[in-house]
Design a protein around this motif. Structure first.
Motif, short mmCIF file in Angstrom:
data_model
loop_
_atom_site.label_atom_id
_atom_site.label_comp_id
_atom_site.label_asym_id
_atom_site.label_seq_id
_atom_site.Cartn_x
_atom_site.Cartn_y
_atom_site.Cartn_z
N VAL A 298 0.85 -1.19 0.00
CA VAL A 298 0.00 0.00 0.00
C VAL A 298 0.88 1.24 0.00
O VAL A 298 1.87 1.31 0.73
N GLY A 299 0.51 2.22 -0.84
CA GLY A 299 1.34 3.41 -0.95
C GLY A 299 2.31 3.28 -2.11
O GLY A 299 2.30 2.29 -2.86
N PRO A 300 3.21 4.22 -2.27
CA PRO A 300 4.13 4.22 -3.42
C PRO A 300 5.35 3.34 -3.19
O PRO A 300 6.49 3.78 -3.35
N THR A 301 5.12 2.08 -2.81
CA THR A 301 6.24 1.26 -2.37
C THR A 301 6.24 -0.12 -3.01
O THR A 301 5.20 -0.80 -3.03
N ILE A 302 7.39 -0.53 -3.50
CA ILE A 302 7.66 -1.90 -3.92
C ILE A 302 8.81 -2.41 -3.06
O ILE A 302 9.81 -1.70 -2.87
N LEU A 303 8.69 -3.62 -2.55
CA LEU A 303 9.77 -4.21 -1.77
C LEU A 303 10.41 -5.35 -2.56
O LEU A 303 9.71 -6.22 -3.09
N ALA A 304 11.74 -5.34 -2.61
CA ALA A 304 12.48 -6.45 -3.19
C ALA A 304 12.93 -7.36 -2.05
O ALA A 304 13.50 -6.88 -1.06
N VAL A 305 12.67 -8.66 -2.19
CA VAL A 305 13.00 -9.62 -1.13
C VAL A 305 14.01 -10.62 -1.68
O VAL A 305 13.78 -11.24 -2.73
N ASN A 306 15.13 -10.78 -0.97
CA ASN A 306 16.11 -11.79 -1.32
C ASN A 306 15.60 -13.12 -0.76
O ASN A 306 15.61 -13.35 0.44
N LEU A 307 15.11 -13.99 -1.63
CA LEU A 307 14.49 -15.24 -1.18
C LEU A 307 15.52 -16.25 -0.69
O LEU A 307 15.16 -17.21 -0.01
N THR A 308 16.78 -16.06 -1.03
CA THR A 308 17.82 -16.96 -0.56
C THR A 308 18.15 -16.69 0.91
O THR A 308 18.31 -17.62 1.71
N THR A 309 18.23 -15.41 1.26
CA THR A 309 18.61 -15.04 2.63
C THR A 309 17.42 -14.62 3.48
O THR A 309 17.51 -14.57 4.71
N ILE B 18 11.49 0.50 -2.57
CA ILE B 18 11.64 1.16 -3.86
C ILE B 18 10.46 2.12 -3.98
O ILE B 18 9.30 1.68 -4.07
N SER B 19 10.73 3.39 -3.98
CA SER B 19 9.67 4.41 -3.96
C SER B 19 9.29 4.81 -5.37
O SER B 19 10.15 5.17 -6.19
N LEU B 20 7.98 4.74 -5.65
CA LEU B 20 7.45 5.14 -6.95
C LEU B 20 7.04 6.61 -6.90
O LEU B 20 6.99 7.24 -5.84
N THR B 21 6.73 7.16 -8.07
CA THR B 21 6.39 8.58 -8.13
C THR B 21 4.95 8.84 -7.73
O THR B 21 4.59 10.00 -7.46
N MET B 22 4.11 7.78 -7.68
CA MET B 22 2.70 7.97 -7.36
C MET B 22 2.29 6.99 -6.27
O MET B 22 2.84 5.89 -6.17
N PRO B 23 1.29 7.36 -5.45
CA PRO B 23 1.01 6.59 -4.24
C PRO B 23 0.30 5.26 -4.44
O PRO B 23 0.45 4.36 -3.64
N GLY B 24 -0.50 5.13 -5.47
CA GLY B 24 -1.27 3.89 -5.63
C GLY B 24 -0.71 3.05 -6.75
O GLY B 24 -0.33 3.56 -7.81
#
Length: 796
Positions: free
Chosen positions: A377-388, A395-401
């Motif tokens: 929710v919000g202007p956010t993408i999370l990258a997850v290292n599935l190995t660790t 990662i912040s986007l330019t728009m909230p949704g």
């Protein structure tokens, strides 16, 4: 010294000890607290428990008689060791036996706890009847199925279990345990009519909620195991020696495999919102469709026949990921975690905490299983290292949704759509998946509701549904190499879905409110003539060979209210709609089956055979199948069964074996979420150029066959299912064309071929045939093998 026997219970927080002397009376022995200091439910069978048994022997031994020689052996003449059912057959139990016998003790008779608990209740049961047994060892529950035989009691299948978080509500724990019981019974392969009831030990029966839930889910009587002198240790005497204590029976050899609790257990770790009533044992004891690959009669290739259809066992392998421990991932929208699932072991892995991410709404997994990207929710993408298991910086986007994420075919770029409705603007942003760096943002409308990437990765098409009220929607063609977008190109009302042919030449767009599907020439973005389908098309799927598009329509003129309309890509013509219920649709990787699901009122996933259009038996998975994904091999489907908003808070992933259609043991998850599997490898297919032609050296129908041997082409042998011709080819070995032609003729004449693959042994050859969908993909139809010799028919 008088005869005496000793029984000791291990693997629990409250181990019991009992003795029986010559007179036959069972006497409990209360081990002092000092004796319990080094052991507990988590202590594996080994030295600690061996020491406990030896201490119990010393504590229980009868007093020495005056006539007894000094130093005489004072151990029991018989020793019974009661152990957690999950220890059955383990190498550690064998090691424990060696430790005890090396101490001079008699060879122990190992008795699973479930057998001891069921022994009094199972005494009056007829041979062949079964009981489900639920016990509590002080740290968690254990579940097992016990069958009454002529010889006594035996375990059926592996045990199940549930580790409980005591901070969670009792009703949540009770329902999760109820589902685990049903899943354990299902995994035992037991027919529903054989289960006569459920037995709870004293600790498990302390929960009124559990009693209520088990009765509700199973529809069977639930009873409490009676207290016997000496607890389960005392019950062991009843189980292994019926002549000394009423209500017993001998213990037959324990069935099943060693089952560490970690392989079968789930942890209730999230507050679950309200839930769903499963159809009792029918949900988990789902029988295979009436016609299975092992029992189905021959069906002529490419033709339809009445009666139930079964899932094909000849599913081709498709490119995917390398094997690994986790193959399914679920982003939990309540606990804000990412849960990996090991479907081979049948267990969820430790949840990955997503930190500040709230209510993850989308999830994609890289095909190498190393990265996951979560839409928060919000202007956010999370990258997850599935190995660790580490979560990278937001990662912040330019728009909230934001509401959509798609990978490029090579996985190097993630395209994310975000919007700001307060200003009526939207954007598509590329993210470099190797560095998490943002690329140039491409402005689009804020009404985008779906995106797709062309097979060559050079274009992203974004669908704009318009503003409603009869206004036409549009699509936007984004050039990924230049980071530019075309002007909106009008289509029908409310475009909802888009697919591309494998060669990338044509896109098909579903326009829901208009009731049609539009073909689009991607070279020029020219929109073709509307293809009317049954209902309002919501979802699209395309076969891997690109020959057929399927449009799932709501409000259809069918008995179920929905329909899937096949569309012939070559002619843009709609074929006869298929009456099948569902709100969502997915096609198997091999293209042989289409699955529909997604209705909160459904307890099953529906499907049909793409070669014949025949609807198969529904696959029972439980109410509200909310998502479906497939293994890289295409032989397993993973169904996310969501409990949100129903009467059961338990969310599960149900693996489904596609050759048989049989659901496997549900894997319980912390809460509702979104399902993802590693992205498949995409291989863009070149467009056909020029007319098709036969390979050089292919003889005509009038040409004679070659002598044989590997590579020999033995002439045409009839028409293909797609109106071409078939050629007989020697694939390996030294078989002659004459013999191959004779075997093929005998195979085609054989009326005893088995299953959808037409398996038969003819003249010492093992023969089978492909499905039409498989033939269209591989070009091979029939094949026979004997040792190193093989031949087959293929498109001419």
């Amino acid at each position: 010294m008088a005869f005496w026997a000793l029984a000791v219970e291990l693997g629990t927080a409250h181990p019991s000890v009992a003795t029986r002397w010559s007179g036959g009376a069972i006497r409990p022995v209360n081990p002092p607290s000092a004796l319990l200091g080094g052991v507990g439910p988590g202590t594996p069978p080994g030295q600690a428990w061996a020491d406990f048994v030896r201490a119990a022997v010393a504590l229980s031994a009868p007093p020495a008689s005056p006539t007894e020689p000094t130093g005489a052996h004072r151990g029991p003449q018989e020793l019974a060791v009661v152990h957690p059912t999950r220890w059955t057959g383990s190498g550690e139990l064998v090691a424990l036996e060696r430790m005890l016998t090396d101490s001079g003790l008699p060879n122990p008779r190992f008795v699973p706890q479930a057998v001891c608990i069921a022994s009094p209740s199972g005494a009056g049961q007829q041979p062949g009847s079964c009981l489900a047994v639920v016990s509590h060892d002080g740290a968690g529950f254990e579940i097992a199925v016990v069958e009454r035989t002529e010889e006594g009691l035996r375990l059926v299948g592996p045990s199940g279990g549930l580790d409980v978080d005591e901070t969670r509500p009792e009703d949540v724990t009770a329902r999760a345990l109820g589902h685990e019981l049903l899943a354990t019974v299902a995994e035992s392969g037991l027919p529903a009519g054989r289960l006569r009831g459920v037995v709870l030990d004293a600790r498990a029966s302390a929960s009124p909620q559990l009693l209520h839930v088990l009765r509700q889910l199973t529809g069977l009587p639930v009873q409490f195991a009676p207290d016997l002198p000496g607890g389960l240790a005392g019950a062991a005497f009843a189980a292994v020696d019926p002549g000394r204590q009423a209500g017993g029976g001998n213990v037959a050899a324990s069935g099943g495999e060693p089952t560490p609790r970690g392989r079968r257990t789930v942890l209730i770790a999230g507050a679950m919102a309200a839930a769903l009533v499963l159809g009792g044992l029918g949900v988990y004891l789902a029988t295979a469709p009436a016609s299975t690959p092992a029992s189905a009669g021959t069906r002529p290739t490419g033709t339809s026949q009445a009666g139930p259809t079964t899932l094909s066992s000849a599913l081709p392998t498709v490119a995917g990921t390398a094997p690994g421990p986790y193959d399914v991932y679920v982003a939990d929208q309540e606990t804000n975690t990412l849960t990996p699932v090991n479907t081979t072991a049948g267990a969820a892995g430790p949840p990955i905490q997503l930190g500040a991410c709230r209510a993850p709404g989308d999830l994609v997994i890289s095909r190498d299983r190393k990265q996951g990207f979560v839409n928060c929710v919000g202007p956010t993408i999370l990258a997850v290292n599935l190995t660790t298991g580490r979560v990278g910086p937001a990662i912040s986007l330019t728009m909230p949704g934001n509401n959509d994420m798609v990978f490029s075919p090579d996985g190097s770029t993630l395209y994310v759509f975000s919007r700001d409705q307060s200003v009526g603007a939207g954007a598509v942003t590329p993210i470099d998946t190797r560095t998490d760096a943002l690329g140039k943002t491409i402005p689009v409308s804020d009404n985008v509701n779906a995106m797709a990437v062309t097979p060559d990765g050079r274009h992203v098409y974004a669908l704009d549904y318009g503003t409603g009220g009869g206004q036409l929607g549009s699509f936007i063609d984004i050039d990924t190499t230049r980071a530019t977008a075309s002007a909106p190109i009008q289509v029908g009302e409310n475009p909802t879905a888009i697919v591309f042919t494998p060669d990338g030449r044509t896109a098909f767009i579903a326009c829901s409110s208009s009731g049609f599907v539009l073909p689009v020439d991607t070279a020029t973005d020219t929109v073709g003539q509307p293809i009317q389908v049954d209902g309002n098309p919501l979802r699209l799927a395309i076969t891997p060979d690109g020959r057929t598009v399927y449009a799932l329509g709501a409000n259809a003129q069918t008995s179920s209210g929905s329909a899937v309309t096949p569309i012939d890509v070559a002619s843009d013509a709609a074929r006869t709609p298929i009456d099948i219920k569902g709100d969502q649709m997915a096609i198997a990787p091999g293209g042989g089956q289409v699955f529909t699901y997604g209705s909160a009122s459904q307890q099953s996933v529906n499907w049909f055979d793409t070669a014949t259009g025949s609807v198969g038996q529904p696959i029972q998975v439980g109410t509200y199948p909310a998502g479906i994904a497939f293994s890289a091999s295409g032989k397993t489907a993973f169904v996310l069964r969501d409990g949100t908003g129903t009467v059961d808070p338990v969310t599960t992933v149900v693996p489904v074996d596609l050759p048989s259609g049989r659901p496997g043991k549900p894997i319980v998850l912390p809460g509702p979420g979104v399902l993802a599997v590693p992205a498949p490898v995409v291989h863009p297919r070149p467009a056909p150029s020029g007319p098709s032609h036969s390979p050089a050296g292919t003889p005509s129908a009038s040409g004679g066959p070659q002598d044989g041997g590997a590579g020999a082409r033995c002439g045409t042998v009839g028409p293909s299912p797609t109106n071409g011709t078939l050629v007989l080819v020697i694939q390996s070995g030294t078989v002659t064309c004459s013999e191959a032609l004779k075997v093929l003729a005998d195979y085609r004449a054989d009326t005893n071929r088995q299953g959808s693959g037409g398996f038969a042994t003819v003249d010492g050859w093992n023969c089978s045939h492909n499905s039409v969908a498989g033939f269209e993909q591989s070009g091979a139809l029939e094949g026979c093998q004997r040792g190193s010799d093989s031949f087959g028919t293929q498109a001419g």
